[in-house]
Design a protein around this motif. Structure first.
Motif, mmCIF file in Angstrom:
data_model
loop_
_atom_site.group_PDB
_atom_site.id
_atom_site.type_symbol
_atom_site.label_atom_id
_atom_site.label_comp_id
_atom_site.label_asym_id
_atom_site.label_seq_id
_atom_site.Cartn_x
_atom_site.Cartn_y
_atom_site.Cartn_z
ATOM 1 N N VAL A 75 -96.819 70.212 -6.535
ATOM 2 C CA VAL A 75 -96.008 69.028 -5.802
ATOM 3 C C VAL A 75 -94.864 69.525 -5.080
ATOM 4 O O VAL A 75 -94.293 69.191 -3.990
ATOM 5 N N TYR A 76 -94.246 70.411 -5.794
ATOM 6 C CA TYR A 76 -92.817 71.058 -5.084
ATOM 7 C C TYR A 76 -93.060 72.239 -3.908
ATOM 8 O O TYR A 76 -92.189 72.262 -3.205
ATOM 9 N N GLU A 77 -94.315 72.795 -3.951
ATOM 10 C CA GLU A 77 -94.818 73.549 -3.026
ATOM 11 C C GLU A 77 -94.893 72.798 -1.574
ATOM 12 O O GLU A 77 -94.615 72.922 -0.599
ATOM 13 N N TYR A 78 -95.455 71.459 -1.825
ATOM 14 C CA TYR A 78 -95.711 70.475 -0.817
ATOM 15 C C TYR A 78 -94.423 70.009 -0.398
ATOM 16 O O TYR A 78 -94.331 70.003 0.934
ATOM 17 N N LEU A 79 -93.638 69.588 -1.129
ATOM 18 C CA LEU A 79 -92.350 68.925 -0.770
ATOM 19 C C LEU A 79 -91.374 69.911 -0.331
ATOM 20 O O LEU A 79 -90.646 69.622 0.719
#
Length: 93
Positions: A23-27
């Motif tokens: 999710v942090y890669e996405y964010l």
């Protein structure tokens, strides 16, 4: 449709644990276009993952506001990311 309706841990062709792990890669916009689409589709189909994404997004915004004038040392960032990875791995087991 929720994850529960789609099957154990899957929605829009993605596994919930993979989505939450990345999710942090996405964010941060650090994914390929294909992976971004895959995660976005999953979040649109999976209420629990979308809720976690919203929490992570709010946390990131809070940290950014609080630390806008300071830059963390590379060693600190590496240590924090390693710890997050370890915790997520332990939780997924």
């Amino acid at each position: 449709m929720s994850c529960e309706e789609m099957g154990p841990g899957e929605a829009a062709g993605s596994d919930c644990s993979e989505v939450l792990h990345r999710v942090y890669e996405y964010l941060d916009g650090e994914m390929t276009t294909a992976d971004t689409v895959k995660i976005k589709q999953h979040l649109e189909a999976c209420g629990p993952c979308l809720h976690q994404y919203d929490l992570d997004q709010a946390l990131k915004a809070l940290v950014k506001r609080s630390c806008a004038c300071e830059e963390a040392p590379v060693e600190l960032r590496t240590s924090i990311m390693a710890r997050i990875t370890t915790i997520r791995y332990e939780i997924s087991e």
